[in-house]
Write an enzyme that holds these catalytic residues in place. Structure first.
Site, PDB file in Angstrom:
ATOM      1  N   THR A  72      -7.272   2.605 -14.108  1.00 14.28           N
ATOM      2  CA  THR A  72      -8.708   1.515 -14.213  1.00 14.28           C
ATOM      3  C   THR A  72      -9.862   1.322 -12.515  1.00 14.28           C
ATOM      4  OG1 THR A  72      -7.142   0.616 -15.466  1.00 14.28           O
ATOM      5  CG2 THR A  72      -8.861  -1.113 -14.466  1.00 14.28           C
ATOM      6  N   SER A 197      -3.498   8.735 -12.834  1.00 16.69           N
ATOM      7  CA  SER A 197      -2.362   7.531 -13.179  1.00 16.69           C
ATOM      8  C   SER A 197      -0.993   7.892 -13.141  1.00 16.69           C
ATOM      9  CB  SER A 197      -2.911   6.423 -13.881  1.00 16.69           C
ATOM     10  OG  SER A 197      -1.732   5.593 -14.135  1.00 16.69           O
ATOM     11  N   ALA A 198      -0.097   7.726 -12.122  1.00 16.64           N
ATOM     12  CA  ALA A 198       0.859   7.729 -12.402  1.00 16.64           C
ATOM     13  C   ALA A 198       1.674   7.544 -13.503  1.00 16.64           C
ATOM     14  CB  ALA A 198       1.987   7.151 -10.513  1.00 16.64           C
ATOM     15  N   THR A 235      -2.873  -2.980   2.372  1.00 20.72           N
ATOM     16  CA  THR A 235      -1.343  -2.493   2.587  1.00 20.72           C
ATOM     17  C   THR A 235      -1.303  -2.055   1.558  1.00 20.72           C
ATOM     18  OG1 THR A 235      -1.457  -4.607   4.371  1.00 20.72           O
ATOM     19  CG2 THR A 235       1.066  -3.536   3.753  1.00 20.72           C
ATOM     20  N   CYS A 322      -4.109  -1.139 -27.414  1.00 21.43           N
ATOM     21  CA  CYS A 322      -4.645  -1.866 -26.774  1.00 21.43           C
ATOM     22  C   CYS A 322      -3.978  -2.651 -25.467  1.00 21.43           C
ATOM     23  CB  CYS A 322      -5.374  -3.105 -28.028  1.00 21.43           C
ATOM     24  SG  CYS A 322      -6.176  -2.272 -28.894  1.00 21.43           S
TER      25      CYS A 322
HETATM   26  N1  PLP Z   1      -8.206   6.405 -18.476  1.00 17.71           N
HETATM   27  C1  PLP Z   1      -7.258   6.399 -19.029  1.00 17.71           C
HETATM   28  C2  PLP Z   1      -7.942   7.764 -20.834  1.00 17.71           C
HETATM   29  C3  PLP Z   1      -6.111   5.903 -20.183  1.00 17.71           C
HETATM   30  O1  PLP Z   1      -5.603   6.726 -21.160  1.00 17.71           O
HETATM   31  C4  PLP Z   1      -5.507   4.950 -18.817  1.00 17.71           C
HETATM   32  C5  PLP Z   1      -4.414   4.349 -19.584  1.00 17.71           C
HETATM   33  O2  PLP Z   1      -4.745   3.691 -21.229  1.00 17.71           O
HETATM   34  C6  PLP Z   1      -6.164   4.410 -17.858  1.00 17.71           C
HETATM   35  C7  PLP Z   1      -7.831   5.739 -17.274  1.00 17.71           C
HETATM   36  C8  PLP Z   1      -6.242   3.661 -17.496  1.00 17.71           C
HETATM   37  O3  PLP Z   1      -4.606   4.290 -16.148  1.00 17.71           O
HETATM   38  P1  PLP Z   1      -4.346   2.651 -15.802  1.00 17.71           P
HETATM   39  O4  PLP Z   1      -3.249   2.488 -16.684  1.00 17.71           O
HETATM   40  O5  PLP Z   1      -3.205   3.277 -15.048  1.00 17.71           O
HETATM   41  O6  PLP Z   1      -5.213   1.365 -15.335  1.00 17.71           O
END
Ligand code: PLP
Length: 382
Positions: A72, A197-198, A235, A322
């Protein structure tokens, strides 16, 4: 046999054992990575090792990896840089909410690019729209995900990037769901920025990265200290970043196992179709992530199935997972023009590194019994 079948890796994947061990070890690193003393340098070295591992996953240079608090934030960072007046945002209709409602572009400075009924961005519309908008003098900023989180449909990022670059713009690709599931290479993709994203691949939650192509810069969202090359102050989440590095290495090696995952996915879809002749497999006609399946049985509500499956030990999602836990209408399925009675029944099954044939069998036997009962109830009520 596992007690439960966790088939919701696109929401989040369980933490991999090797990652957990590395994270626990990293929690013992006492130094601040910005400190010059021995403890600080040990922490810095751990971060830089992780940066190399994450960069490798997408064929980027380590110095172009900016660690963030997740997908995000990485999406927000990508979008923030292009929110000035000279820019116009072109976002595919099926982007994650962190792109679509990131609040970076006002309605007047955003154009939504539609997708086909199979859930793939319409490149003809993108090309035509950019041509039509040319006289307005905007610089295009295009956001096109590498693969969709609900249907798994892989998007033509390289083709889109060529169109965008011809129009003098730049392209950002949210590769949160694609990374570790299909090979990704920044150069082959042609993307100027890629989000990772990890936690979708067995890393810790709350850590991600925005990866830049050579020569691309961003405006920091969070200002303060000089961390991450002055592009993201604060940090660093040392243990999280170390875990991300380890899982990036594991995921790259595990790409060879994706054919087996695709076979499990296909077996699941064949089983669903055998149990319900009227079942619909969404995006079945296009290239998809090997781990993702979105199916629906008309007239059978997804929430009812999700609860019934959960009680039988199977974890899946209804449409999009969701964050609030509420089941809302899926903007992805709506953009594809999926009829409401099908969209309401859409179940997303997403497999991962621990998935086995027994999970598929458990899913199918529970699903079959539930659908039979629900259809019977509906007939009796009619
Ligand atoms: N982008 C996509 C396509 C996702 O599926 C998600 C998570 O559901 C995200 C971004 C958001 O990632 P994060 O949960 O690491 O913020």
């Amino acid at each position: 046999m596992n007690q439960r079948s966790y088939l919701d890796h696109n929401a989040t994947a369980p933490l991999r054992l090797e990652v957990r061990e590395a994270v626990i070890d990293a929690l013992a690193l006492s130094g601040n990575p910005s400190s010059v003393h021995t403890e600080g340098r040990a922490a810095r070295a751990a971060i830089e090792r992780a940066r190399v591992q994450v960069a490798k996953l997408v064929g980027a240079k380590p110095e172009n990896v900016i660690f963030t608090s997740g997908g995000t934030e990485a999406n927000a960072l990508a979008l923030a840089a292009r929110s000035g007046e000279a820019w116009h945002g072109y976002l595919s209709a099926i982007e994650h909410p962190s792109v679509l409602s990131g609040g970076r572009f006002s309605r007047e400075t955003t154009t939504i690019i539609p997708v086909t009924p199979e859930g793939v961005v319409d490149l003809d519309v993108l090309r035509k729209t950019l041509e039509e908008h040319k006289p307005r003098g905007w610089r295009p900023f295009v956001s096109l995900m590498a693969a969709n989180n609900e249907t798994g449909a892989i998007q033509p990022v390289a083709e889109a990037a060529a169109i965008v670059h011809d129009a003098g713009g730049i392209l950002h690709s949210d590769a949160v769901q694609a990374a570790g599931r299909i090979p990704l290479d920044m150069t082959a993709l042609g993307a100027d920025m890629v989000t990772l994203s990890a936690h979708k691949i067995g890393g810790p939650k709350g850590v991600g990265a925005l990866v830049l192509a050579e020569g691309v810069s961003v405006e920091p969202l969070i200002k303060g200290g000089g961390q991450e090359g002055r592009r993201r102050a604060g940090t660093e989440n040392l243990a999280g970043i170390v875990g991300f590095g380890v899982v990036a290495g594991l995921a790259a090696a595990d790409l060879t196992k994706m054919d087996a995952i695709a076979q499990l996915r296909d077996a699941l879809e064949e089983g669903v179709s055998a149990l319900c002749a009227d079942a619909v497999v969404l995006s079945a006609g296009v290239a998809r992530l090997p781990n993702t399946s979105c199916t629906a049985v008309p007239g059978v509500k997804a929430e009812t199935l999700v609860i019934g499956l959960d009680l039988a030990g199977v974890a899946v999602s209804a449409g999009s997972a969701c964050s609030s836990g509420k089941v809302e209408a899926s903007h992805v399925l709506a953009a594809m023009g999926v009829a409401p009675e099908i969209a309401q029944g859409a179940i997303r099954v997403s497999l991962g590194f621990g998935s086995e044939n027994t999970d598929i069998q458990r899913y199918l036997s529970t699903f079959g019994a539930l659908v039979k009962r629900l259809k019977q109830n509906a007939k009796e009520a009619a």
